[in-house]
Design a protein around this motif. Structure first.
Motif, PDB file in Angstrom:
ATOM      1  N   ARG A 140       0.823  -1.215   0.000  1.00 30.47           N
ATOM      2  CA  ARG A 140       0.000   0.000   0.000  1.00 30.47           C
ATOM      3  C   ARG A 140       0.855   1.264   0.000  1.00 30.47           C
ATOM      4  O   ARG A 140       0.325   2.368  -0.126  1.00 30.47           O
ATOM      5  CB  ARG A 140      -0.919   0.011   1.223  1.00 30.47           C
ATOM      6  N   HIS A 141       2.154   1.092   0.185  1.00 31.89           N
ATOM      7  CA  HIS A 141       3.052   2.246   0.309  1.00 31.89           C
ATOM      8  C   HIS A 141       4.175   2.122  -0.720  1.00 31.89           C
ATOM      9  O   HIS A 141       5.343   1.893  -0.375  1.00 31.89           O
ATOM     10  CB  HIS A 141       3.631   2.307   1.726  1.00 31.89           C
ATOM     11  N   HIS A 193       5.960   0.388   8.719  1.00 32.48           N
ATOM     12  CA  HIS A 193       4.917   0.974   7.877  1.00 32.48           C
ATOM     13  C   HIS A 193       3.539   0.796   8.492  1.00 32.48           C
ATOM     14  O   HIS A 193       2.667   1.648   8.319  1.00 32.48           O
ATOM     15  CB  HIS A 193       4.945   0.334   6.481  1.00 32.48           C
ATOM     16  N   ARG A 238       0.826   3.681   9.146  1.00 32.86           N
ATOM     17  CA  ARG A 238      -0.529   3.641   8.583  1.00 32.86           C
ATOM     18  C   ARG A 238      -1.563   4.028   9.635  1.00 32.86           C
ATOM     19  O   ARG A 238      -2.555   4.684   9.341  1.00 32.86           O
ATOM     20  CB  ARG A 238      -0.817   2.241   8.045  1.00 32.86           C
ATOM     21  N   CYS A 279      -0.705   8.194  10.519  1.00 30.92           N
ATOM     22  CA  CYS A 279      -0.611   9.301   9.560  1.00 30.92           C
ATOM     23  C   CYS A 279      -1.922  10.066   9.426  1.00 30.92           C
ATOM     24  O   CYS A 279      -1.920  11.253   9.080  1.00 30.92           O
ATOM     25  CB  CYS A 279      -0.109   8.819   8.196  1.00 30.92           C
ATOM     26  N   ASP A 284       3.523  10.393  -1.415  1.00 34.93           N
ATOM     27  CA  ASP A 284       2.943   9.531  -0.385  1.00 34.93           C
ATOM     28  C   ASP A 284       1.424   9.526  -0.584  1.00 34.93           C
ATOM     29  O   ASP A 284       0.675  10.240   0.083  1.00 34.93           O
ATOM     30  CB  ASP A 284       3.313  10.060   1.000  1.00 34.93           C
ATOM     31  N   GLU A 285       0.963   8.692  -1.517  1.00 29.80           N
ATOM     32  CA  GLU A 285      -0.454   8.681  -1.841  1.00 29.80           C
ATOM     33  C   GLU A 285      -1.304   8.182  -0.681  1.00 29.80           C
ATOM     34  O   GLU A 285      -2.422   8.675  -0.467  1.00 29.80           O
ATOM     35  CB  GLU A 285      -0.703   7.809  -3.073  1.00 29.80           C
ATOM     36  N   TYR A 286      -0.812   7.210   0.054  1.00 28.27           N
ATOM     37  CA  TYR A 286      -1.625   6.656   1.139  1.00 28.27           C
ATOM     38  C   TYR A 286      -1.984   7.737   2.151  1.00 28.27           C
ATOM     39  O   TYR A 286      -3.125   7.809   2.616  1.00 28.27           O
ATOM     40  CB  TYR A 286      -0.906   5.498   1.823  1.00 28.27           C
ATOM     41  N   LYS A 287      -1.011   8.579   2.506  1.00 24.93           N
ATOM     42  CA  LYS A 287      -1.301   9.648   3.459  1.00 24.93           C
ATOM     43  C   LYS A 287      -2.337  10.610   2.884  1.00 24.93           C
ATOM     44  O   LYS A 287      -3.256  11.038   3.598  1.00 24.93           O
ATOM     45  CB  LYS A 287      -0.031  10.418   3.830  1.00 24.93           C
ATOM     46  N   TRP A 307      -4.688   9.932   0.773  1.00 30.60           N
ATOM     47  CA  TRP A 307      -5.993   9.277   0.805  1.00 30.60           C
ATOM     48  C   TRP A 307      -6.560   9.272   2.220  1.00 30.60           C
ATOM     49  O   TRP A 307      -7.744   9.536   2.431  1.00 30.60           O
ATOM     50  CB  TRP A 307      -5.888   7.844   0.289  1.00 30.60           C
ATOM     51  N   LYS A 308      -5.721   8.937   3.198  1.00 29.80           N
ATOM     52  CA  LYS A 308      -6.211   8.836   4.572  1.00 29.80           C
ATOM     53  C   LYS A 308      -6.647  10.208   5.094  1.00 29.80           C
ATOM     54  O   LYS A 308      -7.664  10.319   5.783  1.00 29.80           O
ATOM     55  CB  LYS A 308      -5.137   8.236   5.476  1.00 29.80           C
ATOM     56  N   ILE A 340      -8.298   8.630  -5.497  1.00 36.49           N
ATOM     57  CA  ILE A 340      -7.843   7.347  -6.047  1.00 36.49           C
ATOM     58  C   ILE A 340      -8.281   7.196  -7.496  1.00 36.49           C
ATOM     59  O   ILE A 340      -7.510   6.736  -8.345  1.00 36.49           O
ATOM     60  CB  ILE A 340      -8.386   6.182  -5.193  1.00 36.49           C
TER      61      ILE A 340
END
Length: 263
Positions: free
Chosen positions: A15-16, A201, A205, A208, A235-238, A240-241, A251
């Motif tokens: 995911r990262h 990580h 998760r 963040c 850092d797409e995951y951050k 998105w969150k 996304i």
């Protein structure tokens, strides 16, 4: 290139992608010939502990694949993978390689790593620590040492360490997770820290999202090393969150359709 290693990034960190790419870039900048391996084809089988037939098949497959690569070392990113290789997989099937955790490898090459860290990052950071895993690899001492190589970074000395070996062990106990978050926020405020930095990580998760909800910045230690080197992965995951209910728009419908699940 120098030493030939397999960089075993595991499954959960998929995911990262920014962390995976940053790790590989850093290793190669250090002159290490790093071949990436991860995902389901190289699963350690931790999630199948209750099904010994499945766990055995995963152990046999993964150790055999690593042996066939004929590389000097397997360097693990995930603490679960590292522990499972030491405590289960490597006992069932003989590894023809040595096993190292990434923090240990970076610490070995800290002089060369220091020369790559050219961009100052003026910030006071609090390391998010756990009591577990540190008995296998001294991450609670070595990660602060690596962070202190970055110009401008001040690592706060703090004795608090959360239960378990990473935040994954707290997710099944919501009250323990809430207590850890409250204590982390309290200590960030008490030390007037600019950010909390995680070793793993999975902890990153969990933390963040606090950037949006509690005003506390969070990074994985690899993020800061990469920034100081000049690597610029998003850092797409951050993102998105932090976006919460609006994450689907970030996304995009095409990527959601490729995943094949309803958001």
């Amino acid at each position: 290139m120098g030493e030939r290693i397999t960089f075993w990034y595991g499954c959960n960190v998929l995911r990262h992608g920014d962390i995976i790419h940053s790790c590989l870039d850093i290793l190669r900048l250090l002159g290490i010939d790093a071949q990436a391996a991860g995902g389901p084809d190289y699963c350690c089988g931790t999630g199948k502990d209750a099904n010994q037939t499945a766990a055995d098949g995963m152990a046999r497959r993964t150790v055999t694949k690593f042996n066939d690569m004929r590389r000097e070392r397997v360097v693990a990113w995930c603490p679960s993978c590292h522990a499972h290789m030491l405590e289960f997989m490597g006992h069932a099937y003989k590894p023809e390689f040595s096993l190292t955790y990434l923090v240990d490898l970076l610490y070995e090459h800290r002089a060369a790593l220091s020369a790559l860290l050219k961009h100052p990052l003026p910030m006071r950071v609090l390391l998010h620590k756990h009591v577990g895993f540190n008995d296998k690899v001294a991450v609670n001492e070595k990660v602060p040492a690596l962070l202190r190589l970055i110009p401008g970074v001040e690592v706060i000395d703090d004795g608090y360490a959360a239960p378990g070996y990473m935040c994954a062990s707290l997710t099944a106990i919501p009250a323990a997770m809430e207590d850890m978050i409250r204590e982390t926020l309290r200590r960030v405020a008490a030390h007037q820290a600019d950010a909390v930095v995680t070793v793993f990580h999975q902890c990153y998760r969990e933390l963040c999202g606090l950037e949006a909800h509690a005003g506390m910045k969070a990074f994985n230690y690899i993020h800061l090393l990469a920034q100081s080197i000049g690597l610029q992965y998003v850092d797409e995951y951050k993102e998105w969150k932090k976006a919460g209910p609006n994450a689907a728009a970030l996304i995009g419908e095409k990527r959601l359709a490729q995943v094949g699940v309803q958001f």
